[in-house]
Motif scaffolding. Structure first.
Motif, short mmCIF file in Angstrom:
data_model
loop_
_atom_site.label_atom_id
_atom_site.label_comp_id
_atom_site.label_asym_id
_atom_site.label_seq_id
_atom_site.Cartn_x
_atom_site.Cartn_y
_atom_site.Cartn_z
N TRP A 139 -15.34 43.69 22.28
CA TRP A 139 -13.80 43.90 21.28
C TRP A 139 -12.76 44.11 22.19
CZ3 TRP A 139 -17.11 48.16 18.49
CH2 TRP A 139 -17.91 47.56 17.56
N GLY A 140 -12.88 44.55 23.63
CA GLY A 140 -11.61 44.60 24.56
C GLY A 140 -11.23 43.34 24.65
N LEU A 141 -11.88 42.39 24.81
CA LEU A 141 -11.52 40.92 25.17
C LEU A 141 -10.73 40.28 23.96
CD1 LEU A 141 -11.36 38.94 27.59
CD2 LEU A 141 -13.63 38.33 26.95
N GLN A 142 -11.16 40.60 22.93
CA GLN A 142 -10.68 39.78 21.75
C GLN A 142 -9.09 39.80 21.49
OE1 GLN A 142 -11.26 40.87 17.68
NE2 GLN A 142 -11.57 42.93 18.09
N GLN A 143 -8.45 40.63 21.89
CA GLN A 143 -7.10 40.83 21.71
C GLN A 143 -6.36 39.82 22.73
OE1 GLN A 143 -8.24 43.28 19.20
NE2 GLN A 143 -8.60 44.04 21.38
N VAL A 144 -6.91 39.76 23.86
CA VAL A 144 -6.51 38.54 24.86
C VAL A 144 -6.77 36.93 24.36
CG1 VAL A 144 -6.94 37.89 27.33
CG2 VAL A 144 -6.98 40.17 26.94
N ALA A 145 -7.97 37.06 23.73
CA ALA A 145 -8.49 35.73 23.45
C ALA A 145 -7.44 35.39 22.32
CB ALA A 145 -9.89 35.84 22.69
N LYS B 189 -4.19 36.15 21.85
CA LYS B 189 -2.97 35.92 22.82
C LYS B 189 -3.04 34.57 23.39
CE LYS B 189 0.62 38.58 23.65
NZ LYS B 189 1.68 39.61 22.60
N VAL B 190 -4.21 34.17 23.75
CA VAL B 190 -4.38 33.20 24.74
C VAL B 190 -4.26 31.73 23.90
CG1 VAL B 190 -5.94 31.52 25.97
CG2 VAL B 190 -5.67 34.03 26.74
N ALA B 191 -4.79 31.79 22.24
CA ALA B 191 -4.99 30.81 21.83
C ALA B 191 -3.52 30.63 20.82
CB ALA B 191 -6.21 30.94 20.85
N ALA B 192 -2.60 31.62 20.77
CA ALA B 192 -1.29 31.74 19.87
C ALA B 192 -0.66 30.60 20.11
CB ALA B 192 -0.80 33.08 20.08
N PRO B 193 -0.32 30.12 21.29
CA PRO B 193 0.53 28.89 21.29
C PRO B 193 0.32 27.56 20.51
CG PRO B 193 0.07 29.95 23.44
CD PRO B 193 -0.74 30.58 22.63
N ALA B 194 -1.18 27.41 20.45
CA ALA B 194 -1.48 26.42 19.45
C ALA B 194 -1.91 26.76 18.17
CB ALA B 194 -2.82 25.88 20.12
N LEU B 195 -2.25 27.99 17.70
CA LEU B 195 -2.73 28.37 16.34
C LEU B 195 -2.18 29.80 16.30
CD1 LEU B 195 -6.66 27.46 16.28
CD2 LEU B 195 -4.66 26.37 15.04
N HIS B 196 -1.74 29.70 15.00
CA HIS B 196 -0.95 31.07 14.54
C HIS B 196 -2.06 32.27 14.56
CE1 HIS B 196 0.80 34.49 12.16
NE2 HIS B 196 1.91 33.62 12.18
N PRO B 197 -1.91 33.31 15.11
CA PRO B 197 -2.97 34.49 15.16
C PRO B 197 -3.59 34.68 13.75
CG PRO B 197 -1.10 35.03 16.49
CD PRO B 197 -0.60 33.89 15.80
N VAL B 198 -2.78 34.76 12.65
CA VAL B 198 -3.66 34.93 11.37
C VAL B 198 -4.65 33.86 10.94
CG1 VAL B 198 -3.16 35.21 8.76
CG2 VAL B 198 -1.74 36.16 10.59
N LEU B 199 -4.12 32.43 11.38
CA LEU B 199 -4.85 31.35 11.09
C LEU B 199 -6.25 31.54 11.99
CD1 LEU B 199 -5.18 28.74 9.52
CD2 LEU B 199 -3.84 27.62 11.47
#
Length: 298
Positions: free
Chosen positions: A21-27, A29-39
């Motif tokens: 769970w501690g790593l999921q926020q980083v994950a 954030k890393v994918a946010a440039p390509a996919l909106h976090p809510v998506l």
């Protein structure tokens, strides 16, 4: 069913879950440039729901909408979806380190709710001191944002507030599960309700905000992030979490997750190069100390 205190097996599982769970926020954030976090929330919930339904079919588990669990299931799903929408949106404004600390104040809100509504989950004086200490920590951590100025500081404060709101929703989800027919439901059924609702909410809102095309090319790190979020976090870890909720005392389990902010902050600093203000560090220490006190046996 009488819930048990945490034993060695539960403790080991909780450490593993907290790291995940501690790593999921980083994950996210890393994918946010390509996919909106809510998506991302929508896609990962959809994939995890498909995996869960396949597992239930392989096990021969039944699923009925007429067993008295539909209403609380949909409510838990809506709370679950709303929690992760707030997390996803908050990560657009604040750091992963901030988000994980504020999100994992949930044990404090869970302990308060269980104290008020669930017999056998009363807080002792020492645990009340932990609650007050944790709230002092939240205020101290927020002061790091108030110390800044301008639109950047304002955006960070908004993201931090979304983290606290997500924590309240997480606590509310736990209370709904404990206080309804879901408390005796199989963990897979409880999780399926939440994943289905979260997939619908996440995909609808995410596609509305982003559109159908990625915001940037889907690099390998983006696919890896989605795979980790879908399989490790949303499918496996939550399934184990709801199984633990059925067997062990909820307030003890929730309070034990004080390890997650430590993992989350560490991953944020190491993997994203995030910097931590002294006020935020002091507030985080107070929050963790409060959660530890809440977890102490009377």
């Amino acid at each position: 069913m009488t819930r048990q205190p945490i034993d060695a097996s539960a403790a080991a599982l909780m450490v593993l879950l907290c790291g995940c769970w501690g790593l999921q926020q980083v994950a996210i954030k890393v994918a946010a440039p390509a996919l909106h976090p809510v998506l991302q929330v929508g896609w990962r919930s959809l994939v995890a729901a498909a995996l869960l339904m396949a597992l239930m079919r392989w096990r021969g588990e039944g699923f009925s909408l007429r067993d008295g669990r539909l209403a609380p299931g949909l409510l838990a799903g809506l709370l679950f979806a709303s929690e992760f929408v707030l997390v996803a949106l908050g990560l657009l404004y604040t750091s992963a380190s901030h988000m994980v600390v504020f999100l994992y104040t949930a044990p404090i809100f869970t302990a308060l709710g269980l104290h008020l509504w669930v017999a056998g989950e009363r807080l002792s004086r020492g645990q009340w001191a932990g609650v007050l200490l944790a709230f002092a920590g939240i205020a101290t951590a927020f002061s790091a944002g108030w110390a800044g100025s301008g639109p950047v500081a304002a955006r960070a404060l908004l993201g931090d507030a979304m983290g606290v709101g997500a924590a309240v929703l997480w606590a509310a989800t736990t209370l709904v599960i404990r206080g309804s027919a879901l408390s005796e439901a199989p963990a897979s059924q409880t999780l399926l309700y939440q994943l289905v609702v979260a997939s619908v909410v996440g995909l609808v809102l995410g596609l509305w905000w982003q559109g159908s095309a990625p915001r940037a090319p889907m690099a390998a790190i983006t696919w890896a992030s989605l795979a980790f979020q879908s399989v490790a976090v949303t499918f496996a870890s939550f399934l184990v979490w709801f199984w633990l909720l059925r067997k062990y005392l909820a307030s003890r389990l929730s309070a034990f997750s004080f390890l997650t902010p430590l993992f989350g902050v560490g991953f944020g600093v190491l993997l994203l190069g995030e910097r931590l203000a002294p006020q935020f560090i002091a507030g985080g220490v107070l929050v963790l100390a409060g959660i530890v006190l809440v977890n102490l046996r009377r």
